[in-house]
Design a protein around this motif. Structure first.
Motif, PDB file in Angstrom:
ATOM      1  N   ARG A 212       0.831  -1.212   0.000  1.00  0.00           N
ATOM      2  CA  ARG A 212       0.000   0.000   0.000  1.00  0.00           C
ATOM      3  C   ARG A 212       0.864   1.261   0.000  1.00  0.00           C
ATOM      4  NH1 ARG A 212      -3.230  -2.942   4.157  1.00  0.00           N
ATOM      5  NH2 ARG A 212      -5.042  -3.835   3.080  1.00  0.00           N
ATOM      6  N   LYS A 213       2.028   1.205   0.622  1.00  0.00           N
ATOM      7  CA  LYS A 213       2.930   2.356   0.639  1.00  0.00           C
ATOM      8  C   LYS A 213       3.548   2.590  -0.736  1.00  0.00           C
ATOM      9  CE  LYS A 213       4.274   1.597   5.484  1.00  0.00           C
ATOM     10  NZ  LYS A 213       5.360   1.108   6.364  1.00  0.00           N
ATOM     11  N   ARG A 214       3.737   1.501  -1.483  1.00  0.00           N
ATOM     12  CA  ARG A 214       4.461   1.590  -2.756  1.00  0.00           C
ATOM     13  C   ARG A 214       3.531   1.828  -3.946  1.00  0.00           C
ATOM     14  NH1 ARG A 214       7.648  -3.901  -2.673  1.00  0.00           N
ATOM     15  NH2 ARG A 214       7.944  -3.329  -4.848  1.00  0.00           N
ATOM     16  N   VAL A 215       2.344   1.250  -3.906  1.00  0.00           N
ATOM     17  CA  VAL A 215       1.441   1.373  -5.055  1.00  0.00           C
ATOM     18  C   VAL A 215       0.016   1.610  -4.584  1.00  0.00           C
ATOM     19  CG1 VAL A 215       2.812  -0.107  -6.570  1.00  0.00           C
ATOM     20  CG2 VAL A 215       1.047  -1.131  -5.140  1.00  0.00           C
ATOM     21  N   ASN A 216      -0.797   2.145  -5.483  1.00  0.00           N
ATOM     22  CA  ASN A 216      -2.226   2.301  -5.230  1.00  0.00           C
ATOM     23  C   ASN A 216      -2.906   0.984  -5.542  1.00  0.00           C
ATOM     24  OD1 ASN A 216      -3.415   4.534  -4.163  1.00  0.00           O
ATOM     25  ND2 ASN A 216      -3.349   5.711  -6.055  1.00  0.00           N
ATOM     26  N   LEU A 217      -3.206   0.197  -4.543  1.00  0.00           N
ATOM     27  CA  LEU A 217      -3.817  -1.103  -4.781  1.00  0.00           C
ATOM     28  C   LEU A 217      -5.261  -0.941  -5.253  1.00  0.00           C
ATOM     29  CD1 LEU A 217      -2.581  -3.216  -1.723  1.00  0.00           C
ATOM     30  CD2 LEU A 217      -1.746  -3.294  -4.073  1.00  0.00           C
ATOM     31  N   LEU A 218      -5.620  -1.702  -6.259  1.00  0.00           N
ATOM     32  CA  LEU A 218      -7.008  -1.740  -6.716  1.00  0.00           C
ATOM     33  C   LEU A 218      -7.844  -2.518  -5.708  1.00  0.00           C
ATOM     34  CD1 LEU A 218      -6.295  -2.673 -10.447  1.00  0.00           C
ATOM     35  CD2 LEU A 218      -6.943  -0.418  -9.587  1.00  0.00           C
ATOM     36  N   GLY A 219      -9.114  -2.191  -5.621  1.00  0.00           N
ATOM     37  CA  GLY A 219     -10.006  -2.926  -4.733  1.00  0.00           C
ATOM     38  C   GLY A 219     -10.363  -4.279  -5.321  1.00  0.00           C
ATOM     39  N   PRO A 220     -10.748  -5.247  -4.488  1.00  0.00           N
ATOM     40  CA  PRO A 220     -11.128  -6.561  -4.996  1.00  0.00           C
ATOM     41  C   PRO A 220     -12.403  -6.534  -5.832  1.00  0.00           C
ATOM     42  CG  PRO A 220     -11.551  -6.408  -2.640  1.00  0.00           C
ATOM     43  CD  PRO A 220     -10.787  -5.182  -3.016  1.00  0.00           C
ATOM     44  N   ASP A 221     -13.111  -5.393  -5.810  1.00  0.00           N
ATOM     45  CA  ASP A 221     -14.337  -5.256  -6.597  1.00  0.00           C
ATOM     46  C   ASP A 221     -14.076  -4.702  -8.003  1.00  0.00           C
ATOM     47  OD1 ASP A 221     -13.588  -2.722  -5.829  1.00  0.00           O
ATOM     48  OD2 ASP A 221     -15.586  -2.084  -5.212  1.00  0.00           O
ATOM     49  N   VAL A 222     -12.806  -4.567  -8.399  1.00  0.00           N
ATOM     50  CA  VAL A 222     -12.477  -3.942  -9.677  1.00  0.00           C
ATOM     51  C   VAL A 222     -13.029  -4.727 -10.865  1.00  0.00           C
ATOM     52  CG1 VAL A 222     -10.241  -5.116  -9.904  1.00  0.00           C
ATOM     53  CG2 VAL A 222     -10.600  -2.895 -11.014  1.00  0.00           C
ATOM     54  N   MET A 223     -13.252  -6.025 -10.689  1.00  0.00           N
ATOM     55  CA  MET A 223     -13.717  -6.867 -11.802  1.00  0.00           C
ATOM     56  C   MET A 223     -15.241  -6.857 -11.966  1.00  0.00           C
ATOM     57  SD  MET A 223     -10.764  -8.336 -12.618  1.00  0.00           S
ATOM     58  CE  MET A 223     -10.068  -9.976 -12.674  1.00  0.00           C
ATOM     59  N   ASN A 224     -15.952  -6.278 -11.017  1.00  0.00           N
ATOM     60  CA  ASN A 224     -17.394  -6.495 -10.944  1.00  0.00           C
ATOM     61  C   ASN A 224     -18.172  -6.030 -12.169  1.00  0.00           C
ATOM     62  OD1 ASN A 224     -16.739  -7.469  -8.459  1.00  0.00           O
ATOM     63  ND2 ASN A 224     -17.950  -6.009  -7.278  1.00  0.00           N
ATOM     64  N   GLU A 225     -17.922  -4.818 -12.630  1.00  0.00           N
ATOM     65  CA  GLU A 225     -18.675  -4.319 -13.777  1.00  0.00           C
ATOM     66  C   GLU A 225     -18.397  -5.147 -15.029  1.00  0.00           C
ATOM     67  OE1 GLU A 225     -19.668   0.119 -14.153  1.00  0.00           O
ATOM     68  OE2 GLU A 225     -17.650   0.092 -13.299  1.00  0.00           O
ATOM     69  N   ALA A 226     -17.142  -5.524 -15.203  1.00  0.00           N
ATOM     70  CA  ALA A 226     -16.775  -6.288 -16.401  1.00  0.00           C
ATOM     71  C   ALA A 226     -17.373  -7.680 -16.383  1.00  0.00           C
ATOM     72  CB  ALA A 226     -15.257  -6.358 -16.530  1.00  0.00           C
ATOM     73  N   ILE A 227     -17.371  -8.341 -15.225  1.00  0.00           N
ATOM     74  CA  ILE A 227     -17.920  -9.701 -15.194  1.00  0.00           C
ATOM     75  C   ILE A 227     -19.432  -9.670 -15.374  1.00  0.00           C
ATOM     76  CG2 ILE A 227     -18.313  -9.990 -12.697  1.00  0.00           C
ATOM     77  CD1 ILE A 227     -16.835 -12.577 -15.165  1.00  0.00           C
ATOM     78  N   LEU A 228     -20.082  -8.628 -14.860  1.00  0.00           N
ATOM     79  CA  LEU A 228     -21.524  -8.503 -15.071  1.00  0.00           C
ATOM     80  C   LEU A 228     -21.820  -8.305 -16.550  1.00  0.00           C
ATOM     81  CD1 LEU A 228     -24.385  -8.328 -14.004  1.00  0.00           C
ATOM     82  CD2 LEU A 228     -23.984  -5.908 -13.471  1.00  0.00           C
TER      83      LEU A 228
END
Length: 259
Positions: A212-228
């Motif tokens: 988290r200090k080194r990079v902006n981590l994506l949330g685990p929900d990042v795939m939701n719109e695409a999978i829907l």
């Protein structure tokens, strides 16, 4: 985006947390019935129970993707209880932490062979075994959708990414072959990737703060719109696509797709 997926049956591997849990919940909230596949145990039962308590049609499906017998047992359960599936999401994976639980990259010749095998058997062989198990049901109906979760091309070849990167590269090459071989049966195969490091179980628990200090981590929900979208009527017949989830709206725009 809101789609009614009533009567739509999906199997999602690696569904006890991270991307798999979030994708399961998204499809369930839109009316789908979802078998949440993961290695048997309390973690899977608790995850499925959380969604069942919301009145959603979630099922815990014990499956070790590395085991042909375990996959076959899961396929038998689906055949007996559902008769078919509409969507398979190959998502189960092991991260680089399996062979290197530190932030200092290891060279390939420093990697423990047992750890190497575990990652490859989960991220690559597992995709083969699960798709091999469920594809015949789709072939029989001449209908179905497969989504294989992958990673960035840079991760596949970067220093310090053995064996995680190569295992994902192998799975993506397999996806291309699956696309070609299943098209005549009306089955679509697409690749979905987050588009960056994400706050999931692929990052060892003890290293998350450092990441988290080194990079902006994506949330685990990042795939939701695409999978829907990939489960929806809008994606009917769409195959061979490689979708980066964090850039999903740009991808839609480039394709001229309105949702």
């Amino acid at each position: 985006m809101n789609h009614k997926l009533t009567g739509f049956y999906a199997v999602i591997t690696g569904a006890s947390d991270g991307f798999g849990f979030e994708m399961s919940r998204t499809l369930l909230l839109n009316g789908a019935t979802v078998a949440m596949a993961s290695r048997p145990g309390e973690k899977l039962n608790v995850a499925a129970g959380r969604l069942q308590s919301e009145g959603l049609q979630a099922f815990a499906l014990p499956m070790d993707v590395r085991s042909e017998q375990s996959v076959d047992e899961a396929v038998s359960w689906v055949k007996k209880n559902w008769g078919h599936i509409d969507l398979l999401v190959n998502n189960a994976g092991l991260g680089i932490g399996r062979v290197n639980p530190t932030t200092n990259p290891k060279l390939f010749f420093e990697i423990d062979p047992d750890g190497f095998r575990d990652v490859v058997e989960t991220n690559f062989t597992g995709y083969f075994l699960v798709a091999r198990g469920f594809a015949p049901m789709m072939v029989a109906r001449r209908k179905g959708r497969i989504v294989n979760v992958s990673t960035s091309h840079s991760t596949m070849v970067n220093k310090g990414q053995t064996p995680y990167g190569p295992s994902r590269a192998g799975a993506e090459a397999l996806s291309n072959i699956m696309t070609a071989e299943l098209s005549e049966y009306g089955i679509t195969v697409n690749v979905l990737l987050p588009g960056g490091a994400a706050d999931t179980g692929l990052i060892p628990e003890g290293l998350r703060e450092e990441f988290r200090k080194r990079v902006n981590l994506l949330g685990p929900d990042v795939m939701n719109e695409a999978i829907l979208f990939l489960a929806s009527p809008l994606a009917e017949g769409m195959t061979g696509e490689r979708i980066i989830a964090k850039d999903f709206h740009q991808w839609l725009q480039d394709k001229g797709i309105k949702i």
